[in-house]
Structure formats: C-alpha cells, structure tokens
Design a protein around this motif. Structure first.
Motif, PDB file in Angstrom:
ATOM      1  N   LEU A 155      11.226  31.868  52.576  1.00 19.69           N
ATOM      2  CA  LEU A 155      11.682  31.045  53.691  1.00 19.69           C
ATOM      3  C   LEU A 155      12.313  31.892  54.781  1.00 19.69           C
ATOM      4  N   MET A 156      13.079  32.918  54.403  1.00 18.25           N
ATOM      5  CA  MET A 156      13.661  33.806  55.418  1.00 18.25           C
ATOM      6  C   MET A 156      12.574  34.542  56.193  1.00 18.25           C
ATOM      7  N   ALA A 157      11.516  34.967  55.500  1.00 18.58           N
ATOM      8  CA  ALA A 157      10.401  35.618  56.197  1.00 18.58           C
ATOM      9  C   ALA A 157       9.748  34.656  57.179  1.00 18.58           C
ATOM     10  N   GLU A 179       8.605  23.386  44.086  1.00 18.14           N
ATOM     11  CA  GLU A 179      10.017  23.028  44.065  1.00 18.14           C
ATOM     12  C   GLU A 179      10.803  23.531  45.272  1.00 18.14           C
ATOM     13  N   HIS A 180      10.191  24.434  46.065  1.00 21.30           N
ATOM     14  CA  HIS A 180      10.897  24.979  47.225  1.00 21.30           C
ATOM     15  C   HIS A 180      10.647  24.185  48.503  1.00 21.30           C
ATOM     16  N   LEU A 216      11.893  22.319  54.157  1.00 28.01           N
ATOM     17  CA  LEU A 216      11.928  21.272  55.168  1.00 28.01           C
ATOM     18  C   LEU A 216      13.336  21.069  55.709  1.00 28.01           C
ATOM     19  N   THR A 217      14.320  21.255  54.858  1.00 27.04           N
ATOM     20  CA  THR A 217      15.702  21.093  55.289  1.00 27.04           C
ATOM     21  C   THR A 217      16.149  22.262  56.149  1.00 27.04           C
ATOM     22  N   ARG A 218      15.840  23.453  55.701  1.00 22.06           N
ATOM     23  CA  ARG A 218      16.287  24.653  56.400  1.00 22.06           C
ATOM     24  C   ARG A 218      15.558  24.834  57.728  1.00 22.06           C
ATOM     25  N   PRO A 272      12.445  22.796  59.518  1.00 18.20           N
ATOM     26  CA  PRO A 272      11.355  21.813  59.517  1.00 18.20           C
ATOM     27  C   PRO A 272      10.158  22.223  60.357  1.00 18.20           C
ATOM     28  N   GLU A 273      10.324  23.235  61.219  1.00 18.41           N
ATOM     29  CA  GLU A 273       9.196  23.723  62.015  1.00 18.41           C
ATOM     30  C   GLU A 273       8.142  24.424  61.166  1.00 18.41           C
ATOM     31  N   VAL A 274       8.541  24.893  59.979  1.00 20.33           N
ATOM     32  CA  VAL A 274       7.619  25.590  59.083  1.00 20.33           C
ATOM     33  C   VAL A 274       6.759  24.573  58.333  1.00 20.33           C
ATOM     34  N   MET A 275       5.455  24.797  58.331  1.00 20.75           N
ATOM     35  CA  MET A 275       4.512  23.927  57.608  1.00 20.75           C
ATOM     36  C   MET A 275       4.400  24.424  56.170  1.00 20.75           C
ATOM     37  N   ALA A 276       5.230  23.863  55.307  1.00 21.69           N
ATOM     38  CA  ALA A 276       5.311  24.324  53.923  1.00 21.69           C
ATOM     39  C   ALA A 276       4.287  23.603  53.056  1.00 21.69           C
TER      40      ALA A 276
END
Length: 498
Positions: free
Chosen positions: A267-269, A288-289, A294-296, A298-302
């Motif tokens: 997520l940091m990357a 599980e991540h 999404l909380t940290r 939300p712009e990232v498409m996980a």
C-alpha cells in the motif's frame, strides 16, 4: 519531452586516474610537484582557518608520502601565522624522500615542532584542530600498527578534525574502510575521489570541500571517470502539465505484493506512486488487505488475488508493473512474480521479488532491458550469491555485476546510492540516517514506477526517483531524524516532484 538539467554531473575518479590528473596538472601549469604540493597545503590551511578561525593550536599527523608532505606544508603555514603546531610523524624525518622531505624541512625552518612518538603527544582540547595527513589515495589493505595507533588518537581528539585529500584508511576506489579517521571536513584536490561519496565515505569524510588548485579544464580532457555524481541541478525533470491533460497520459501503475501480514508495504508503494504523479494506480494483493487499502487511499484500485492465474488479466492494461513490496517468499509470491516477470510492461522489482529472483527457480536466466532492480546490500549479496562483506568492500563492482547478470537498471541503495546501467554507473548522495527504517524502500519502488509511467527514460527515472526519495527524507527530517516514518515522506514527494 522532459526538462533537461541545468548542470552536468560531477566526475568521480579512481586513485589511478587522480595520479594521472596530477601528472597532467603539473605539465599544464608548468610547475614541479613540490609547487603543486604547496598549493594543496595552502588550500587546506585556508579552509581550516575559514572553518575554525578561533583555533589556538594545531596537531598534524603526517605519513611518509605526498599526503604527509601536504601535512608538513600546513604545519609550516600555521607556524608562519604564529599558531602553535606539533607534527606527529609516523615516518621519521630522516626516512623521508622527495617532496615529503622538502616539505618536512620547510615545516622545520618555520618553527613547527616535529616529534616521532605518540608517547610525546599532549592532551588536546576543543581549541586544538587536528589535521589528518597520514595516508592518501594510494592506500589499500590494512593499516600498519603505528598508523592504526595514530588513527585511534585522531579519533579521540577533543576538537575538530580536518582530513587532507581523503580520511586515512578509506579506500579512494571503493569507499571501504576497516579502520579509518572520522573527519569533520575533508579537503580534496584536483580530482573528486569516488570513495569519498560511497560506502563508508559519507560517514567518515564530514563535509567534502573540493579544491581544483587552479588546474584548467583541459587537464580533465578525455579521462573517463569511475562514476558520475548527480544532484538536483544535473537531473532531468518532468515538464509542467498542459491545461488539457488527462489521467491516461501519466501512466497506469500496477503494484503487486502484500502477502499476509505485509499489506502495508504494498500500500505504501501504491500511495507513493500516486503522490509521485502517476495517473492511475492498481494494487494486486491478498484479499484481507482490501479494506485497509480502501480506507487508507481510496484512489487506489485494489484487487484481490490468491494465485498467479488470478493476476494474469490484471497484467494487460498497466504501463508499469512494480513487484515485491510485502511479496513474501512463499508460493503465492513466487507465482505472482513468475507471471508479472513475463509481462510486456516495464518492471520495477524490490524486496522479496529480488530474493525470489536470487533463488534461481523463478525467472531463471531472464534478462530485460526495461526493468529496474532496487536492492539494498543484503539483497545485492543474494543476487550475486556472495556475502554482504563482499558487496560493502566494493559496492560499485557489485552494482555492475548485478547489472551485467540481469541487464536493465540497478539501484544499489545506500548512503551513496549507485545506479548501474548499460551506459555506466551514477551516484546520488541524498537522504539521511533517519531513513534507516521500515518501508522506505517501498516508497522508492512506487516513485520509480510512477516516473517511468510518466514517460521518463528508465535511467533518468531511476536517478530522479532516488533524489526525490532522499530529498523528501531530508525535508521530513526537519522535525528530527529519530522516529522518521516512511509515510512522513509522502507529502514531500508530492511537493518535490512538481
């Protein structure tokens, strides 16, 4: 198109090349070697007075070569200024030859006190400046017993220490050192030595001051440097964005990693890639991540992936793929790396992606011109199947060996970070000791990927990413180095990249 640098990189030379520069300098200036030695001594003494104008006395430790001769010249100049000075000679004056002998006689004539035993050494205080002129750039191997004792005394000095040309015991060619002088400042002459800026060099040299001694630029001519050193003025930059820009112009980055318990690294990357200007960010990680992602951010498409097969369709659209942060070395990580490593997009590999690659079972024999490998010393040792001591003994050689083995671009992280590529080796000194904490490498991975995604050449992207990462660390450390967290750098990455 990118903004071109405003200044060229600095050339860093080997000890052999510096000796050639000395020879050329004497020919170009039409002066004997003793005259060049006196220029060096005057330049070092001037820096000493500028830096410590209240110094009440000097103690100079001199060896038997040209570096020792520089020390005798400094002692003579101090005596001329009526500054009490004692020279501790590790080679007896009657054993000196050539320029060193002439410089010793000069110091004696001017009234410098010369002794040949450390047993005669008086206790110094904060008003005493210590000058290290024991060993020069020709040093290799281990210190002789009497020199080792002198180095120990210098390192116990109460006042500041000035190293002449290079701290004694430090390798000019590799930046390695078993036992060496720890200086507050180093005045180096004619050619910048690579070892001052890499390996142990940054920790031992203090501030490095370069003195050309009036040598004309023509002297450097066609002499090839060992390494080129980049700073903020010599780096290519991203251009300002046009008013009609849209996200697809700035790269879609896929971060692959985050095995169970290590989701934060991936997520940091991903977040650092976003803060460095990437247009779109995808994250392939353990299911599980996803809530944390999404909380940290939300712009990232996980996207959840539990196998290499599930990763396969995610590899088609990204412009750059970064693999490794939190990846782990279990079968899950191996499967993901095996699939990503064969993708068409440029790659950035870090952390356990490098450890899996080093194991030889995944991507065995693969060489790519369009990937960036970002090892620290331990990972570099595994990639080369050697121990860390061998990497530390000559990090430049290690970076070259990794690049030759895997091709592409290699970022060997350290106090002097090295970037090896097909065109040579570059060095950047950025960052601070506060960055010795978890997650810093994950941020660098994201920044490298983001810059490649914004259409930078991969070598230029590697250079700029290392500088951005280190400079963001310096900015974040204004509140203190201890306790510095990787995520503290993110706001500064955003400011610096624009």
């Amino acid at each position: 198109m990118h903004i071109q640098p405003s200044a060229p990189p600095q050339s860093l030379y080997s000890a052999e090349s510096v000796r050639e520069l000395d020879r050329r300098a004497m020919a170009a200036l039409d002066i004997p070697s003793i005259a060049l030695m006196k220029r060096a001594g005057r330049a070092a003494f001037a820096e000493l007075q500028r830096r410590w104008p209240e110094a009440k006395r000097l103690q100079v430790f001199s060896g038997g070569g040209n570096n020792g001769g520089d020390g005798y010249v400094i002692a003579a100049l101090a005596a001329q200024k009526q500054i009490p000075v004692t020279v501790y000679a590790c080679v007896a004056p009657d054993e000196l030859k050539g320029d060193a002998l002439e410089a010793c006689r000069f110091a004696g004539r001017e009234g410098a006190h010369i002794v040949t035993s450390l047993l005669e050494m008086n206790a110094d205080d904060g008003d005493t400046v210590t000058v290290d002129a024991l060993l020069g750039t020709g040093f290799q191997g281990s210190l002789r017993e009497n020199v080792a004792a002198a180095v120990e005394r210098i390192n116990r000095a109460a006042g500041p220490v000035l190293a002449v040309d290079i701290p004694s015991g430090l390798s000019a060619d590799a930046g390695a050192a078993e036992q060496a002088v720890r200086a507050d400042a180093t005045v180096t002459f004619i050619g910048r030595k690579f070892g001052l800026h890499c390996g142990r060099g940054p920790a031992l040299c203090g501030e490095v001051v370069f003195e050309s001694l009036g040598v004309p630029d023509s002297v450097y001519g066609d002499l090839q440097p060992l390494v080129r050193r980049y700073d903020s003025d010599s780096l290519a930059r991203l251009p300002r964005r046009a008013a009609d820009s849209y996200k697809n112009q700035f790269g879609h980055i896929l971060i692959v990693g985050g095995d169970s318990g290590f989701g934060g690294a991936a997520l940091m990357a991903a977040e650092s890639a976003a803060r460095a200007g990437a247009g779109l960010i995808s994250l392939a990680t353990r299911p599980e991540h996803l809530p944390a992602a999404l909380t940290r951010c939300p712009e990232v498409m996980a996207r959840p992936v539990i196998s290499g097969q599930e990763l396969e369709p995610l590899l088609e659209s990204p412009d750059v793929i970064a693999v490794g942060p939190g990846l782990g070395r279990a079968p899950w990580g191996e499967q993901l790396l095996a699939r990503a490593g064969r993708a068409q997009a440029p790659l950035v590999l870090d952390a356990d992606a490098l450890n899996i690659l080093a194991g030889g079972r995944v991507l065995a024999g693969l060489k790519r011109d369009d990937w960036v490998l970002t090892p620290h010393v331990g990972e570099a040792a595994r990639l080369l199947d050697c121990d860390t001591a061998e990497v530390l003994a000559d990090p430049r050689a290690a970076a070259i060996a990794i690049q030759q083995k895997f091709s592409g671009v290699v970022i060997l992280k350290g106090a002097g970070t090295l970037i090896a590529h097909a065109g040579g080796v570059d060095l950047l000194n950025s960052g601070n000791p506060g960055m010795a904490s978890g997650g810093m490498g994950d941020l660098l991975t994201g920044v490298v990927a983001a810059l490649i995604g914004q259409r930078m050449d991969i070598v230029e992207a590697a250079r700029l990413a290392v500088w951005l990462h280190g400079e963001a660390g310096n900015c974040a450390a204004q509140d203190g180095q201890r306790g510095l967290l990787a995520t503290d750098l993110l706001p500064w990455v955003r400011r610096l990249v624009d």
